[in-house]
Design an enzyme around this catalytic site. Sequence first.
Site, mmCIF file in Angstrom:
data_model
loop_
_atom_site.group_PDB
_atom_site.id
_atom_site.type_symbol
_atom_site.label_atom_id
_atom_site.label_comp_id
_atom_site.label_asym_id
_atom_site.label_seq_id
_atom_site.Cartn_x
_atom_site.Cartn_y
_atom_site.Cartn_z
ATOM 1 N N SER A 40 0.869 -1.179 0.000
ATOM 2 C CA SER A 40 0.000 0.000 0.000
ATOM 3 C C SER A 40 0.902 1.224 0.000
ATOM 4 C CB SER A 40 -0.901 -0.006 1.233
ATOM 5 O OG SER A 40 -0.137 -0.001 2.416
ATOM 6 N N HIS A 153 -3.064 -6.147 2.437
ATOM 7 C CA HIS A 153 -2.128 -7.143 2.950
ATOM 8 C C HIS A 153 -2.751 -8.524 3.135
ATOM 9 C CE1 HIS A 153 0.563 -3.799 4.830
ATOM 10 N NE2 HIS A 153 0.574 -3.808 3.525
ATOM 11 N N GLU A 162 -4.541 -2.823 9.292
ATOM 12 C CA GLU A 162 -3.813 -3.394 10.431
ATOM 13 C C GLU A 162 -4.507 -3.121 11.755
ATOM 14 O OE1 GLU A 162 0.188 -1.795 10.226
ATOM 15 O OE2 GLU A 162 0.194 -2.040 8.052
ATOM 16 N N GLU A 203 2.014 -9.435 6.936
ATOM 17 C CA GLU A 203 2.809 -9.030 8.100
ATOM 18 C C GLU A 203 2.661 -10.003 9.255
ATOM 19 O OE1 GLU A 203 1.991 -4.869 8.777
ATOM 20 O OE2 GLU A 203 3.020 -4.297 6.941
ATOM 21 N N ASP A 240 -4.056 0.828 11.670
ATOM 22 C CA ASP A 240 -3.612 1.505 10.460
ATOM 23 C C ASP A 240 -4.702 1.296 9.423
ATOM 24 O OD1 ASP A 240 -2.467 2.594 8.251
ATOM 25 O OD2 ASP A 240 -0.767 1.204 8.125
ATOM 26 N N GLU A 285 -3.396 5.348 12.301
ATOM 27 C CA GLU A 285 -2.495 5.705 11.201
ATOM 28 C C GLU A 285 -3.300 5.859 9.904
ATOM 29 O OE1 GLU A 285 0.800 3.002 11.023
ATOM 30 O OE2 GLU A 285 1.050 3.268 8.875
ATOM 31 N N ASP A 312 1.491 8.165 7.541
ATOM 32 C CA ASP A 312 2.387 7.248 6.833
ATOM 33 C C ASP A 312 2.408 7.680 5.363
ATOM 34 O OD1 ASP A 312 3.613 5.130 5.543
ATOM 35 O OD2 ASP A 312 2.084 3.655 6.008
ATOM 36 N N LYS A 337 9.734 5.105 7.463
ATOM 37 C CA LYS A 337 10.112 3.965 6.618
ATOM 38 C C LYS A 337 11.289 4.398 5.756
ATOM 39 C CE LYS A 337 5.455 1.988 6.027
ATOM 40 N NZ LYS A 337 4.219 2.133 5.196
ATOM 41 N N HIS A 365 8.651 -1.246 9.509
ATOM 42 C CA HIS A 365 8.953 -2.173 8.410
ATOM 43 C C HIS A 365 8.076 -1.848 7.208
ATOM 44 C CE1 HIS A 365 5.372 -4.993 9.600
ATOM 45 N NE2 HIS A 365 5.052 -3.734 9.650
ATOM 46 N N LYS A 388 6.896 -0.554 14.538
ATOM 47 C CA LYS A 388 5.883 -1.360 13.864
ATOM 48 C C LYS A 388 6.628 -2.401 13.066
ATOM 49 C CE LYS A 388 2.610 -0.224 10.923
ATOM 50 N NZ LYS A 388 1.703 0.533 10.015
HETATM 51 P P1 PGA Z 1 3.107 -1.195 3.130
HETATM 52 O O1 PGA Z 1 2.226 -1.193 4.438
HETATM 53 O O2 PGA Z 1 4.486 -1.578 3.487
HETATM 54 O O3 PGA Z 1 2.414 -2.198 2.250
HETATM 55 O O4 PGA Z 1 3.022 0.194 2.561
HETATM 56 C C1 PGA Z 1 2.689 -0.786 5.679
HETATM 57 C C2 PGA Z 1 1.909 0.382 6.186
HETATM 58 O O5 PGA Z 1 1.008 0.899 5.513
HETATM 59 O O6 PGA Z 1 2.195 0.842 7.294
HETATM 60 ZN ZN ZN Z 2 0.586 2.498 7.035
#
Ligand code: PGA
Ligand code: ZN
Length: 427
Positions: A40, A153, A162, A203, A240, A285, A312, A337, A365, A388
């Site tokens: 995503s 996911h 999430e 995840e 999230d 998130e 994010d 990230k 991650h 996370k």
């Molecule tokens: P992604 O998801 O690594 O697929 O972007 C993680 C997140 O959205 O926090």
């Molecule tokens: Zn996210």
Amino acid sequence: RIERITGREILDSRGNPTVEAEVQLADGTVGMGAAPSGASTGEFEALELRDGDQSRYAGKGVCKAVKHINTVIASSLKGRNAGNIYEVDQAMLAADGTKDKSNLGANAILAVSIACARAAACSLHLPLYRFLGGVNGNRLPVPMMNILNGGAHAANTVDVQEFMIMPVGTQSFREGLRWCAEVYHALAALLKSKSLATAVGDEGGFAPNLAGDEEALEYIVEAIGRAGYEPGKDFVLAIDAASSEWKGEKKGEYRLPKSGKRFTSVELTAHWAKLCENYPIYSIEDGLDEEDWEGWQMLTKALGKKVQLVGDDLFVTNTERLAKGIRLGCGNSILIKLNQIGTVSQTLEAIKMAHKAGYTAIASHRSGETEDTTIADLAVALNTCQIKTGAPSRSERVAKYNRLLRMEEELGQSAVYPGFEAFCITR
Ligand code: PGA
Ligand code: ZN
């Protein structure tokens, strides 16, 4: 001094190719780094360079990025001091010449950036967190552990990406991790008893078919209780939404891809507010879309005093976007990230900017990961106080938790586990 840099194509946790770099210094020390990959992904992330050659890995090969490491990047970094990560990263940015790293690929640049930092740390006989944070970094992060997966996911019916548990009521990381694993297993047993699937998502969280977010939260709260813990005291919850995946036909409109439900920014804000009233949710998130700055202002006014609102896709670890968010009063936290921005030094800058503005920063991650554990060291080095990194299942997730256990042991008496204070800023 950097002697030799090698890139290679390896696999990530989804079986897709990704980039690994190996940096060798003149003194013989070697550092490795690997780029993770999102599903995503935010629209404003640095560019992940893929070959597009349909005859290999369905176009997802990274041979071009690897070639860039072996040629342009290797020659522009040769002879430089790997320990000066700002200079190393700047040299790669100059060689790339674009804002989004689309020439050389952020996956190529990041793998080398990490490998250089690791080689330098190794050459100085320092663990990575000491190299990055000096004696300052001594806080173990509270896991924001994703135990139920949906969205992009998981192939289930849940739109929120999430559902996470945070063990805030304990004194050490080691114990917090144990508590989480116990709840994870209690949740498995609970889902099984309801004849729901316990297969896992990207995840490592379970991915059952559920009616919606409230049902998911009910099961999690019940699992916490069944494991012998008290929701709201021992554990708090985080979600999230990854709502940038919910773009409707018009701006400011949201359409949930799985349930087909529609919301406006105002309605979604009201929905999150209600969930926070009914469940001990301390963090949301991407509750709104990455381009919905006005919506974020409203959301922050409505919930920002009591809930951590994490950007994010909104901020993509980018100081320009974060500065805009700080200026406009959007959110109060940033997800960090490395591959969204593409270098270690720019990642450090994003964390510093966040902390200075009173925003929390959460090391994170990606849904596609490798055995690289850099984010664990980053969390301790910069005292992010939250991390996370998925469920206590799937080795690419567990590798980060195990690395944190080792760091806690090494820090001994000086290790701090922040618990509820993870939501405050530690500079
Ligand atoms: P992604 O998801 O690594 O697929 O972007 C993680 C997140 O959205 O926090
Ligand atoms: Zn996210």
